[in-house]
Motif scaffolding. Structure first.
Motif, PDB file in Angstrom:
ATOM      1  N   ASN A  84       1.133  -1.480   0.015  1.00  0.00           N
ATOM      2  CA  ASN A  84      -0.160  -0.177  -0.028  1.00  0.00           C
ATOM      3  C   ASN A  84       1.069   1.611   0.010  1.00  0.00           C
ATOM      4  O   ASN A  84       0.570   2.269  -1.277  1.00  0.00           O
ATOM      5  N   ILE A 108      -1.042   3.500  -1.761  1.00  0.00           N
ATOM      6  CA  ILE A 108      -2.436   3.781  -1.722  1.00  0.00           C
ATOM      7  C   ILE A 108      -2.880   4.486   0.215  1.00  0.00           C
ATOM      8  O   ILE A 108      -3.278   4.749   0.613  1.00  0.00           O
ATOM      9  N   ASP A 109      -1.524   3.796   0.733  1.00  0.00           N
ATOM     10  CA  ASP A 109      -1.272   4.135   2.064  1.00  0.00           C
ATOM     11  C   ASP A 109       0.110   5.244   2.028  1.00  0.00           C
ATOM     12  O   ASP A 109       1.131   5.600   1.337  1.00  0.00           O
ATOM     13  N   GLU A 118      -2.968  13.548  -2.773  1.00  0.00           N
ATOM     14  CA  GLU A 118      -3.856  12.464  -3.386  1.00  0.00           C
ATOM     15  C   GLU A 118      -4.107  12.580  -5.066  1.00  0.00           C
ATOM     16  O   GLU A 118      -4.529  11.404  -4.933  1.00  0.00           O
ATOM     17  N   GLU A 119      -4.752  13.460  -5.124  1.00  0.00           N
ATOM     18  CA  GLU A 119      -4.511  13.556  -6.158  1.00  0.00           C
ATOM     19  C   GLU A 119      -3.694  13.797  -7.495  1.00  0.00           C
ATOM     20  O   GLU A 119      -4.071  12.683  -8.539  1.00  0.00           O
ATOM     21  N   ALA A 139      -3.223   9.490  -7.634  1.00  0.00           N
ATOM     22  CA  ALA A 139      -4.763   9.190  -8.271  1.00  0.00           C
ATOM     23  C   ALA A 139      -3.881   9.035  -9.570  1.00  0.00           C
ATOM     24  O   ALA A 139      -4.515   7.597 -10.126  1.00  0.00           O
ATOM     25  N   ARG A 145      -0.870   6.905 -10.438  1.00  0.00           N
ATOM     26  CA  ARG A 145      -1.286   5.377  -9.686  1.00  0.00           C
ATOM     27  C   ARG A 145      -2.085   4.835 -11.211  1.00  0.00           C
ATOM     28  O   ARG A 145      -2.186   3.598 -12.563  1.00  0.00           O
ATOM     29  N   ARG A 151     -10.569   5.811  -6.308  1.00  0.00           N
ATOM     30  CA  ARG A 151      -9.100   6.311  -6.610  1.00  0.00           C
ATOM     31  C   ARG A 151      -7.316   5.381  -6.564  1.00  0.00           C
ATOM     32  O   ARG A 151      -6.744   5.652  -6.910  1.00  0.00           O
ATOM     33  N   ARG A 176      -9.585  10.680 -10.519  1.00  0.00           N
ATOM     34  CA  ARG A 176      -8.794  12.033 -10.089  1.00  0.00           C
ATOM     35  C   ARG A 176     -10.415  12.194  -9.259  1.00  0.00           C
ATOM     36  O   ARG A 176     -11.729  12.032  -9.337  1.00  0.00           O
ATOM     37  N   ALA A 177     -10.598  13.233  -8.611  1.00  0.00           N
ATOM     38  CA  ALA A 177     -10.927  14.205  -7.676  1.00  0.00           C
ATOM     39  C   ALA A 177     -12.740  14.146  -8.566  1.00  0.00           C
ATOM     40  O   ALA A 177     -13.771  14.261  -8.058  1.00  0.00           O
ATOM     41  N   ASP A 202     -10.393  13.336   0.894  1.00  0.00           N
ATOM     42  CA  ASP A 202      -9.344  13.112   0.345  1.00  0.00           C
ATOM     43  C   ASP A 202      -8.768  11.842   1.603  1.00  0.00           C
ATOM     44  O   ASP A 202      -7.294  12.629   1.867  1.00  0.00           O
ATOM     45  N   LEU A 203      -9.614  11.014   1.827  1.00  0.00           N
ATOM     46  CA  LEU A 203      -9.260   9.930   2.209  1.00  0.00           C
ATOM     47  C   LEU A 203      -7.916   9.277   1.508  1.00  0.00           C
ATOM     48  O   LEU A 203      -8.224   9.686   0.422  1.00  0.00           O
ATOM     49  N   SER A 204      -7.475   8.801   2.486  1.00  0.00           N
ATOM     50  CA  SER A 204      -6.531   8.125   1.638  1.00  0.00           C
ATOM     51  C   SER A 204      -7.176   6.957   0.760  1.00  0.00           C
ATOM     52  O   SER A 204      -8.438   5.628   1.614  1.00  0.00           O
ATOM     53  N   PRO A 205      -6.877   5.982   0.149  1.00  0.00           N
ATOM     54  CA  PRO A 205      -7.594   4.995  -0.275  1.00  0.00           C
ATOM     55  C   PRO A 205      -7.135   4.043   0.411  1.00  0.00           C
ATOM     56  O   PRO A 205      -8.134   3.237   0.898  1.00  0.00           O
ATOM     57  N   GLY A 206      -6.294   3.216   0.952  1.00  0.00           N
ATOM     58  CA  GLY A 206      -5.843   2.832   2.144  1.00  0.00           C
ATOM     59  C   GLY A 206      -6.798   2.592   3.343  1.00  0.00           C
ATOM     60  O   GLY A 206      -8.024   1.719   3.181  1.00  0.00           O
TER      61      GLY A 206
END
Ligand SMILES: Nc1ncnc2c1ncn2[C@@H]1O[C@H](COP(=O)(O)OP(=O)(O)O)[C@@H](O)[C@H]1O
Ligand SMILES: [Mg+2]
Lengths: 242, 788
Positions: free
Chosen positions: A59, A64-65, A84-85, A88, A91, B694, B699-700, B778-782
């Protein structure tokens, strides 16, 4: 330890990575200083007891983390510096992920699931994307059921669709967290053969498994225990750690 | 030690904080709504205090005319069980303030410093001395008479002479103030002033209150007072039988109760929609947890234990929400009461608590939450473990049915829009519930608009119907009236009409004789037709009926109706229905010639005048012109300027609309909480899915598009459902209000609001899903992937 002399040509590089989970007053150090290098085109199996930190390593490697400390570089991108964007988007372009529980979108057909990353990346025309998704489905042996919804597929079939989805944008890195965990052993072997073939075609592949026999498909096995890499043995021909 | 199951119930709440907060708010909204039921009780209690303060009478005796000496009054006051007694005079006389001339009601007080019953309080300025006036507080509130402390009022004598008097203060009385809303401004003077002005002595009413009204004590005291009184003044001619105030009754109680009915209707709607929200929210919570329930069952949890754990969560939510609702409800009920009673009764009640309602809200808030969770818990603990544990076991259900297939074929839409729409279709029941939530919020808002529009329209009809600009009524059978009025400068048109009463079935109604080609009366025929000059000439027995009367009696166009007129029984053929609200719509219109024939009359008893110019000052000057012409010709007459009534009517309209608004806003707020809660939960349920998206590169803005499509679909569906909800809630409120005020309304659906309400619903949905969507993005996908 291995931390002193990292080979410069590593495509993936985790340096002193720590990950601490906090939930309420409890803290748990899932990764306690992980150092790991993976070369381009390597085929790596990650093994270790349950709870040792295998998923966390994957992750962190895919963004992802986020690590609590340490740096993560993947094909020149420093994940620590990205939001994060950006992660994404990155990835979508470079990484394919296969989950243990498949994680297909239940309202999309096999074909649509396989097309999804292309839609996100906005590559080519819709017709092009459809062709590529068809191609990838055929590649994983699912060319005959493009219009089935996930619920209408068996576990092995769902996982193959998930791999087709991971391949959508021809990523340079494919990671799979226990891709065979929910599959019977015959199906599991088919999936591993598929991963091996993708690696032969030039893709860097990392996968987590519990199964020693399934780990033997890989060129190299990394063993994780208590949040540390304890054995990163590289078979001959791939360079070596000290 | 707490059991693990008990701890689960608590942790569940903190784990899903946003959802828990919304659910608590929903329960709080339901409890708050219940507090509207406290308002009548609180107002009765406040009034009871006021009845005490003002020494409201228990009995009113109205002999035609009588005189008593102070000593005789003292003797009457000394009768056992008489707690207070006084005599007063009430009379009507024309006054003017500036050019504005109207009839006012005067009440005399023997001694402002020593009042035993029906105390007239001084709220501003001071008590009137000799040849001074005290004006009632309600005069300005109702916009009947704007004169206040320090102003001068002109009073007219019977033969047109006039004199100015100073206003020393503003005051009020429970017994007299309410009269203002029915017609004339009220003015208080000392009895001495009256005797001086009228050059006469005497009283017209005797009021008293008793110490003990139980067990026939009131009747016994009444007999004692009556016989003592008759011994003093001989055999008086009573205008009416003694009026005994029923225990607990007070003036304006009926209007207050009518308004209360509106409160009840709106409160019921609010409480019902809030309880529905509690039910759906509880359902959603349990549905989300089916997987967890299966796990507990798999490791040996018994149904009863698991169910108990969820019931406990519901009880905790119920308790928190109820506590909040108790506080908000207490504040809201008191504020609304203050608003209604200051405007309606010129009274500011103290703060009060209704313990009955408090108990009810605890019962409904906590009990309702638990009950609401039971059906879902019941179903969830019965789901087979195997099915529930399968990752998508509960999420299943997309792919069947025409809607799903249509959506699957909708390849032209952007992919994210497709996913959003398919998600909506996948959880049909949940989506439908969310849409219902939206429809309640939007529908009730539309219903309130319809209520407001209809009430406004009815008031408008009332204003248009009668009288032109000036009305003049006369004693029976005087000739030459109409031509004299017509010759006054500034009179554009004058029409004679004839007003009398009629019995239609059970209903007492007004009967208005009009010229067939009347121009001053604003005809508003909604069915059938108006009568023709030919029918008028032949004195045909035809009539147009007021819509409310038609609805109350079930009479339709074409019916032959037997009626009771002052001249005897008649049969009228109903040829049309008119929507005007004169006499609250309880009215029959017919050719004046027909009415003459039926009532044995030959001349109008009421004249409607239209002036050449609608300016208020101009109307006042024309009115003075008419008054001067008629009084110098020696006529007896009453003259009314309509804009004063119209202004009073507008003040009343504003009051009603204010009350509807004040009640509507909390109700709309309750609806909005439901809408926001349902929409937010919809997005939260997608958290894990957003994590997957995500992970594979969404994307957002892709995620936002998916969430947006779902939000807009739900809002649109909710809006479609809101149209019937709005119409029926509006209709139901108007029906109940019509019953309370003994009338009925011509419905005015707010068609203009249909499109804007869609836009508002879409905008709200877009705004509401923004925050949870941003959070999920905004949450990380994990983390998102671990979210169930
Ligand atoms: N979100 C989390 N919160 C707290 N602890 C976590 C979380 N995710 C993982 N862990 C802990 O981190 C450790 C490593 O987890 P993971 O990487 O998933 O192990 P595995 O090797 O089985 O894949 C485990 O002990 C687990 O309990
Ligand atoms: Mg794992």
């Amino acid at each position: 330890m291995m931390s002193d002399s990292l080979p410069l040509h590593s495509s993936i590089e985790l340096r002193d990575v720590e990950k601490v989970y906090r939930s309420g007053r409890l803290e748990y150090a899932a990764l306690r200083g992980v150092n790991l290098q993976v070369d381009s085109r390597e085929f790596v199996a990650i093994v270790g007891p349950s709870g040792s930190g295998k998923s966390t390593i994957l992750n962190v490697m895919t963004g992802i983390d986020r690590p609590t400390a340490g740096t993560v570089k993947v094909f020149g991108a420093t994940l620590n510096d990205m939001n994060e964007e950006e992660l994404a988007v990155w990835r979508g372009e470079h990484v394919g992920i296969v989950f243990q529980f498949f994680q297909l979108l239940p309202t999309l057909t096999a074909l649509e699931n396989a097309m999804l990353p292309l839609d996100f990346a906005r590559t080519g025309s819709v017709a092009d994307r459809t062709d590529r998704a068809h191609h990838n489905l055929a590649l994983v042996g699912m060319g005959d059921k493009p219009d089935h919804l996930p619920l209408e597929l068996s576990g092995g079939e769902q996982q193959r669709v998930a791999i087709a989805r991971a391949l959508a944008c021809s990523p340079s890195l494919l990671v799979a967290d226990e891709p065979t965990g929910n599959l019977d052993s015959d199906t599991a072997q088919h999936v591993l053969e598929l991963l091996a073939k993708l690696n032969t075609d030039g893709m860097t592949v990392l996968y987590v498994t519990h199964d020693r026999e399934l780990a033997s498909y890989a060129d190299r096995t990394v063993t994780v225990k208590d949040g540390r890499v304890i054995d990163g043995h590289r078979p001959s021909g791939h360079g070596s750690a000290p | 030690m707490r059991s693990a199951l008990e701890r689960r119930a608590w942790r569940e709440l903190s784990r899903r904080r946003a959802r828990s907060i919304f659910t608590v708010l929903t329960v709080a909204a339901a409890t708050t709504a219940l507090w509207m039921f406290a308002i009548p009780q609180l107002s009765n209690r406040a009034m009871a205090e006021r009845v005490e303060d003002h020494q409201l009478d228990d009995v009113v005796l109205s002999p035609a005319w009588f005189d008593l000496s102070d000593r005789q009054i003292d003797e009457l006051q000394a009768i056992p069980n008489v707690a207070g007694l006084d005599v007063r005079t009430g009379f009507v006389a024309p006054i003017s303030f500036g050019e504005q001339r109207q009839e006012a009601f005067f009440v005399t007080v023997r001694d402002f410093g020593d009042q035993e019953v029906n105390v007239v309080t001084i709220d501003e300025g001071e008590a009137p001395g000799h040849r001074e006036f005290l004006v009632d507080l309600q005069n300005t509130r109702s916009q009947r008479l704007t004169a206040t402390t320090g102003d001068m009022l002109r009073l007219y004598g019977p033969s047109g002479e006039s004199e100015e008097f100073k206003i020393t203060g503003v005051g009020g009385s429970l017994r007299h103030s309410d009269g203002v809303r029915d017609g004339a401004p009220v003015i208080y003077i000392t009895h001495e002033t009256f005797e001086d002005l009228a050059d006469a002595q005497g009283y017209s009413v005797l009021n008293f209150k008793v110490a003990d009204r139980t067990d026939g004590q009131l009747a016994a005291t009444l007999n004692a007072v009556r016989s003592a009184f008759e011994g003093m003044v001989g055999e008086p001619e009573y205008q009416t039988i003694p009026q005994i105030r029923p225990a607990g009754d007070w003036p304006a109680k009926e209007s207050m109760e009518n308004v209360t009915t509106v409160f009840y209707v709106l409160a019921s709607i609010a409480a019902a929609s809030a309880l529905f929200m509690v039910y759906t929210t509880m359902n959603a919570i349990v549905r989300e947890q089916t997987n967890e329930i299966a796990v507990m069952k798999a490791i040996g949890g018994r149904r009863r234990q698991i169910a108990w754990s969820y019931v406990r969560s519901a009880a905790i939510i119920g308790t928190l929400g109820t506590s909040l609702g108790l506080v908000v409800g207490f504040l809201m009920s008191n504020l609304l009461l203050q608003m209604a009673s200051t405007t309606l009764m010129a009274l500011t009640p103290g703060w009060g608590v209704s313990w009955e309602v408090a108990a009810l809200s605890v019962l409904v808030g906590i009990g309702g939450s638990v009950l609401a969770s039971l059906p879902a818990v019941w179903r969830a603990v019965r789901v087979p473990v195997q099915e529930a544990l399968r990752d998508q076991g509960i999420a299943a259900g997309f792919g069947d049915g025409w809607l799903d297939r249509t959506l699957q074929r909708s390849n032209r839409l952007p992919r994210m829009t497709q996913i959003g729409l398919r998600n909506t279709a996948r959880r049909k029941a949940a989506s439908l519930v969310t849409a219902l939530q939206v429809s309640l919020a939007v529908g009730i808002a539309l219903g309130l608009l319809m209520l407001g529009a209809t009430v406004m329209d009815a008031a408008q009809d009332w204003r248009n119907a009668e009288g032109g600009d000036i009305e003049v009524s006369d004693g029976p059978g005087v000739d030459g009236f109409e031509s004299r009025i017509a010759n006054v400068a500034g009179v554009a048109d004058v029409e004679g009409v004839y007003w009398s009463t009629i019995g239609v079935g059970e209903e007492r109604a007004a009967m208005l004789g009009l010229e067939a080609d009347t121009t001053i009366f604003g005809k508003d025929v909604v069915a059938g037709r108006w009568f023709t000059p030919e029918e008028a000439a032949t004195q045909a027995r035809v009539a147009v009926i007021g819509l409310p009367l038609a609805e109350l009696t079930g009479v339709e166009v074409g019916a032959e109706v037997a009626v009771e007129t002052p001249g005897g029984s008649e049969t009228l053929q109903i040829i049309g229905v008119d929507r005007n609200m004169s006499n609250d719509g309880k009215i029959v219109y017919l050719p004046i010639e027909t009415q003459y024939d039926m009532d044995l009359r030959t001349a109008p008893n009421w004249y409607w005048v239209r002036t050449a110019n609608q300016d208020e000052e101009y109307i006042d000057s024309v009115a003075s012109g008419i008054a001067n012409t008629l009084s110098s010709a020696g006529y007896q007459f009453d003259l009314e300027v309509n804009y004063i009534d119209a202004r009073a009517a507008r003040a009343e309209e504003r009051l009603i609309l204010g009350i509807i608004g004040a009640l509507g806003i909390p109700i709309a707020a309750i609806g909005m909480i439901g809408l926001a809660s349902a929409m937010t939960m919809t997005v939260l349920e997608r958290t894990r899915e957003i994590g997957i998206l995500r992970s594979v590169g969404a994307r957002a803005k892709d995620v936002r598009r998916m969430i947006g499509a779902e939000g807009l679909a739900l809002a649109t569906l909710g809006w479609v459902l809101a149209l019937p909800v709005g119409f029926f809630s509006g209709w139901a409120m108007l029906w109940v209000i019509g019953r309370a005020f003994n009338t009925s309304f011509g419905l005015v659906p707010p068609y203009w609001a249909i499109v804007p309400s869609l836009l508002v619903a879409l905008l709200l949905a877009t705004l509401i899903v923004r925050r949870p969507a941003t959070r999920a993005i905004d949450l990380s996908p994990g983390v998102a992937l671990r979210y169930e």
